[in-house]
Design an enzyme around this catalytic site. Structure first.
Site, PDB file in Angstrom:
ATOM      1  N   ASN A  16       3.866  -9.914  -9.325  1.00  0.00           N
ATOM      2  CA  ASN A  16       3.089  -8.769  -8.815  1.00  0.00           C
ATOM      3  C   ASN A  16       3.202  -7.580  -9.754  1.00  0.00           C
ATOM      4  OD1 ASN A  16       1.696  -9.177  -6.122  1.00  0.00           O
ATOM      5  ND2 ASN A  16       3.681 -10.165  -5.745  1.00  0.00           N
ATOM      6  N   MET A  96      14.194  -7.344  -3.362  1.00  0.00           N
ATOM      7  CA  MET A  96      14.798  -7.935  -2.183  1.00  0.00           C
ATOM      8  C   MET A  96      16.057  -7.175  -1.723  1.00  0.00           C
ATOM      9  SD  MET A  96      12.522  -9.916  -1.546  1.00  0.00           S
ATOM     10  CE  MET A  96      11.914 -11.566  -1.255  1.00  0.00           C
ATOM     11  N   ASN A 113       4.839  -1.455  -0.400  1.00  0.00           N
ATOM     12  CA  ASN A 113       5.469  -2.773  -0.526  1.00  0.00           C
ATOM     13  C   ASN A 113       4.421  -3.850  -0.333  1.00  0.00           C
ATOM     14  OD1 ASN A 113       7.608  -4.743  -0.555  1.00  0.00           O
ATOM     15  ND2 ASN A 113       7.449  -4.865   1.683  1.00  0.00           N
ATOM     16  N   HIS A 115       4.023  -7.856   1.015  1.00  0.00           N
ATOM     17  CA  HIS A 115       4.745  -8.851   1.814  1.00  0.00           C
ATOM     18  C   HIS A 115       3.831 -10.057   2.051  1.00  0.00           C
ATOM     19  CE1 HIS A 115       7.711 -10.257   4.695  1.00  0.00           C
ATOM     20  NE2 HIS A 115       6.703 -10.584   5.492  1.00  0.00           N
ATOM     21  N   GLU A 148      11.128   2.998   7.819  1.00  0.00           N
ATOM     22  CA  GLU A 148      12.534   2.608   7.983  1.00  0.00           C
ATOM     23  C   GLU A 148      12.719   1.174   8.450  1.00  0.00           C
ATOM     24  OE1 GLU A 148      15.492   4.918  10.042  1.00  0.00           O
ATOM     25  OE2 GLU A 148      14.636   6.748   9.194  1.00  0.00           O
ATOM     26  N   GLU A 180      -2.165 -11.781  -3.401  1.00  0.00           N
ATOM     27  CA  GLU A 180      -1.285 -10.619  -3.616  1.00  0.00           C
ATOM     28  C   GLU A 180      -1.678  -9.907  -4.906  1.00  0.00           C
ATOM     29  OE1 GLU A 180       2.962 -11.170  -3.149  1.00  0.00           O
ATOM     30  OE2 GLU A 180       2.671 -12.912  -1.878  1.00  0.00           O
TER      31      GLU A 180
END
Ligand code: GAR
Length: 199
Positions: A16, A96, A113, A115, A148, A180
């Protein structure tokens, strides 16, 4: 044209990150990668970034393990490296490590981010395996702002991928990864454009 300075955080392969670097090579793309940072010195992605002349850094989480507050101490060092290069946006790309509330709040609205699932489904480290185990017919990937709670936060973009009857974790992950590589650069572009409107 103003290019927003980006820090990309990785832990491994960095495909990515590579897609983001290649998007940034387009003079019309509103971002430039000023730092690729890994928590692992042997992350493969570091070599690619270096080959493109991009500054890299390694901050090993292991160096902080004996400190009173290891996670936050690690995050403060990472944040310092990012600020030292005047980066405005952080892209987590296969990074990670769980980020501390301190880091998340410091970079709220400025860190994104990717995912490999259609969030809020299949959060966690084995999203593709979990989708297969659950017998999902459709999965995909999500780019979202970092909040969070792990793998939560406002969604910027998603792409759907059909789960085929004979899919293994590897075959499905590979098809999701292709998506992605499309939605991450597109999402970063959107975030940078909104940033310049609000400035
Ligand atoms: C990607 O599939 C990314 O979505 C996933 O790790 C892989 C990293 O690949 N991230 C997560 O699972 C985060 N929870 P890459 O290093 O080749 O970009």
């Amino acid at each position: 044209m103003k290019k927003t300075k980006i820090a990309v955080l990785i832990s491994g392969r960095g495909s990515n990150m590579k897609a983001l670097i290649e998007a940034c090579e387009n003079p019309k793309f509103p971002a430039e990668i000023s730092l690729v940072l890994s928590n692992k010195a042997d992350a493969l992605g570091l070599d690619f970034a270096k080959s493109k002349g991009i500054e890299t850094a390694t901050v090993s989480h292991k160096d902080f393990s004996k400190m009173e507050n290891p996670r936050e101490s690690f995050d403060k060092k990472v944040s310092e490296e990012i600020e030292n290069r005047d980066c405005e946006i952080i892209c987590l790309a296969g990074f990670m490590r769980l980020l501390s509330p301190w880091f998340v709040n410091k970079w709220l609205g400025k860190s994104i981010n990717i995912h490999p699932s259609l969030l809020p489904e299949f959060k966690g480290a084995d999203a593709v395996g979990d989708a297969i185990k659950a017998g999902a017919k459709v999965s995909g990937c999500t780019v979202h702002f970092v909040h969070e709670e792990m793998d939560s936060g406002p969604i910027i973009s998603q792409a759907k991928v059909d789960v085929l009857p004979d899919d293994t974790k590897e075959t499905l992950a590979a098809r999701i990864l292709q998506q992605e590589h499309k939605i991450y650069p597109e999402s970063l572009k959107k975030v940078c454009q909104n940033l310049s409107v609000s400035e």
